[in-house]
Scaffold this active site. Structure first.
Site, short mmCIF file in Angstrom:
data_model
loop_
_atom_site.label_atom_id
_atom_site.label_comp_id
_atom_site.label_asym_id
_atom_site.label_seq_id
_atom_site.Cartn_x
_atom_site.Cartn_y
_atom_site.Cartn_z
NE ARG A 155 -1.72 -1.74 3.54
CZ ARG A 155 -1.84 -2.91 4.15
NH1 ARG A 155 -2.89 -3.67 3.91
NH2 ARG A 155 -0.94 -3.33 5.01
NE ARG A 237 8.08 -1.74 12.62
CZ ARG A 237 7.16 -0.85 12.27
NH1 ARG A 237 7.48 0.18 11.52
NH2 ARG A 237 5.92 -0.97 12.70
CD GLU A 266 12.95 2.78 15.59
OE1 GLU A 266 11.86 3.05 16.10
OE2 GLU A 266 13.10 2.56 14.39
CG HIS A 285 9.60 4.84 13.85
ND1 HIS A 285 9.83 3.54 14.27
CD2 HIS A 285 8.51 4.76 13.04
CE1 HIS A 285 8.92 2.74 13.73
NE2 HIS A 285 8.10 3.47 12.99
CB ILE A 286 8.25 11.20 12.37
CG1 ILE A 286 9.32 11.59 11.32
CG2 ILE A 286 8.69 11.54 13.78
CD1 ILE A 286 9.28 13.03 10.92
N1 LIG Z 1 8.45 4.59 9.19
C1 LIG Z 1 7.20 4.51 9.62
O1 LIG Z 1 6.75 5.28 10.45
C2 LIG Z 1 6.29 3.47 9.04
C3 LIG Z 1 4.94 3.79 8.88
C4 LIG Z 1 4.10 2.82 8.33
C5 LIG Z 1 4.61 1.58 7.96
N2 LIG Z 1 5.92 1.31 8.14
C6 LIG Z 1 6.44 -0.01 7.74
O2 LIG Z 1 6.07 -0.24 6.39
C7 LIG Z 1 5.66 -1.58 6.24
C8 LIG Z 1 4.80 -1.72 4.99
O3 LIG Z 1 3.51 -1.18 5.18
P1 LIG Z 1 2.36 -1.37 4.08
O4 LIG Z 1 1.10 -0.88 4.68
O5 LIG Z 1 2.80 -0.85 2.77
O6 LIG Z 1 2.31 -2.96 4.02
P2 LIG Z 1 1.79 -3.89 2.84
O7 LIG Z 1 1.55 -5.21 3.46
O8 LIG Z 1 0.71 -3.22 2.09
O9 LIG Z 1 3.06 -3.96 1.86
C9 LIG Z 1 4.20 -4.69 2.13
C10 LIG Z 1 4.68 -5.30 0.81
O10 LIG Z 1 5.92 -5.96 1.06
C11 LIG Z 1 5.91 -7.18 0.34
N3 LIG Z 1 6.84 -8.14 0.93
C12 LIG Z 1 6.71 -8.81 2.10
N4 LIG Z 1 7.77 -9.61 2.30
C13 LIG Z 1 8.58 -9.45 1.23
C14 LIG Z 1 9.81 -10.03 0.83
N5 LIG Z 1 10.43 -10.94 1.60
N6 LIG Z 1 10.36 -9.63 -0.32
C15 LIG Z 1 9.72 -8.73 -1.12
N7 LIG Z 1 8.56 -8.16 -0.81
C16 LIG Z 1 7.98 -8.52 0.35
C17 LIG Z 1 4.47 -7.64 0.38
O11 LIG Z 1 4.18 -8.55 -0.69
C18 LIG Z 1 3.71 -6.33 0.25
O12 LIG Z 1 3.42 -6.03 -1.10
C19 LIG Z 1 4.97 -1.89 7.57
O13 LIG Z 1 4.91 -3.26 7.83
C20 LIG Z 1 5.85 -1.15 8.57
O14 LIG Z 1 6.89 -1.98 9.02
C21 LIG Z 1 6.77 2.23 8.68
O1 LIG Z 2 4.01 0.57 11.41
C1 LIG Z 2 3.59 1.72 11.61
O2 LIG Z 2 2.39 2.02 11.50
C2 LIG Z 2 4.53 2.82 11.97
O3 LIG Z 2 5.84 2.39 12.00
C3 LIG Z 2 4.15 3.48 13.25
O4 LIG Z 2 4.60 2.71 14.32
#
Ligand SMILES: NC(=O)c1ccc[n+]([C@@H]2O[C@H](COP(=O)([O-])OP(=O)(O)OC[C@H]3O[C@@H](n4cnc5c(N)ncnc54)[C@H](O)[C@@H]3O)[C@@H](O)[C@H]2O)c1
Ligand SMILES: O=C(O)[C@H](O)CO
Length: 326
Positions: A155, A237, A266, A285-286
């Site tokens: 997403r 992460r 963190e 981490h924002i």
């Molecule tokens: N920095 C932040 O504050 C912050 C905020 C939101 C999310 N995140 C991180 O972002 C991640 C992704 O969020 P999302 O909503 O897009 O998730 P999502 O599930 O929609 O997308 C993750 C994608 O990664 C792919 N994937 C999983 N394992 C894989 C692998 N081994 N090799 C290749 N592709 C792989 C999946 O097929 C999927 O398309 C979260 O799980 C979270 O850890 C960080």
């Molecule tokens: O995974 C998430 O939604 C962000 O990293 C916030 O913790």
């Protein structure tokens, strides 16, 4: 009788009011994270737990015999021990979608800040170093029409691709464990192997969840495949990256710079060598931290929990607990 819920962090009043309508609750209302021992005592008689980040493991489940649902106020759920939760038929929910655009904005901010050296040059002006004729040393690189490679086209990855393609005319490559045909059609994103992506991209963006397969998915070999002129951006992460390998790649000039929102530890140690590098842009981490998005996440988490405790199917049970693989 209303179900009992423990709220393990301060949440917006709207979300608390929503929970109060359906549940009895106690809460941890302090800025500091709740100590683990306190959490383990608080959840003894609870049906639901609302939290972010803390480990949901066998020890915690053993302390909470009545617990039916854990609702994370985050989309990432690497804090869930999924096997232990499955054995207990425990529901675990997260907050997908409501934060996609906000996180994608922040990733583009890291791309721009790294390429155009924004934090470094902000300091340069404020430190009084700006002299007439000195701008030859201040060049960055173009983002528009450059090539971006997104590892983890979910997403948030797609929201990044949309900005890159339509905002900056970038060439978009992606690597994902499954192909995303719709993203290819709608965003002109081109699927390639991870090796190809690393070799071609001017900006490599890591956006996978943290799982056993993605732990240290970026290591010495992967950084060595990147262009010397390329930037690495991580908003997934911290544990998806071998931080020592990243540091070595930066020190040796194997890559040109990095933009980082997440870290192995963190908060990161203020003495960490990554923080001494002028070509590394760091954030605490924002990714999702705007007022509206954090409120939306808290409301969604509250709704997930209440729905589960009413015996209904909450909309955001995490993929692995409902047998879905994207
Ligand atoms: N920095 C932040 O504050 C912050 C905020 C939101 C999310 N995140 C991180 O972002 C991640 C992704 O969020 P999302 O909503 O897009 O998730 P999502 O599930 O929609 O997308 C993750 C994608 O990664 C792919 N994937 C999983 N394992 C894989 C692998 N081994 N090799 C290749 N592709 C792989 C999946 O097929 C999927 O398309 C979260 O799980 C979270 O850890 C960080
Ligand atoms: O995974 C998430 O939604 C962000 O990293 C916030 O913790």
């Amino acid at each position: 009788m209303k179900p009992k819920v423990f709220i393990a962090l301060p949440i917006p009043p709207q979300a608390e009011a929503f929970i109060a309508e359906y549940c009895e609750y106690r809460k941890w209302d302090f800025k500091e994270p709740i100590p683990r021992e306190t959490l383990l005592k608080e959840i003894v008689d609870m049906d639901g737990l609302l939290m972010v980040g803390g480990d949901i493991d066998q020890e915690l489940l053993n302390c909470a015999p009545k617990l039916k649902v854990v609702s994370n106020i985050s989309v990432g759920y690497n804090n869930f021990d999924l096997e232990a939760m499955k054995k207990r038929s425990m529901l675990g929910t997260n907050t997908p979608s409501v934060l996609d655009e906000t996180v994608a904005d922040l990733v583009l901010a890291l791309v721009l800040a790294s390429a155009r050296r924004i934090p470094e040059l902000d300091r340069y002006v404020k430190d009084g170093k700006w002299k007439k004729g000195s701008d030859g040393n201040l060049y960055g690189v173009d983002v528009h029409h450059a090539t971006i490679g997104i590892i983890g086209m979910g997403r948030i990855g797609e929201a990044i691709a949309k900005r890159a393609k339509y905002g900056f005319d970038m060439n978009v490559f992606y690597y994902n464990r499954t192909r995303k045909i719709k993203a290819e059609e709608n965003l002109g994103a081109q699927y390639c192997t991870m090796e190809e992506l690393l070799q071609k991209s001017d900006f490599v963006v890591l956006m996978t969840p943290l799982t056993p397969e993605t732990t240290r998915i970026m290591g010495h070999r992967e950084f060595s495949l990147m262009k010397d002129t390329a930037f690495f951006i991580n908003a997934s992460r911290g544990q998806t990256v071998d931080e020592q390998a990243l540091l070595e790649a930066l020190v040796k000039g194997k890559i040109r710079g990095a933009g980082i929102d997440v870290y192995e530890q963190e908060p990161i140690d203020p003495e960490h060598p990554l923080l001494k590098m002028p070509n590394v842009v760091t954030l605490p981490h924002i990714g999702s931290a705007t007022e509206k998005t954090r409120l939306d996440m808290a409301m969604l988490a509250a709704k997930n929990m209440v729905q589960a405790l009413k015996g209904e199917q909450p909309p955001n049970i995490v993929d692995e607990l409902r047998g879905v693989r994207t």
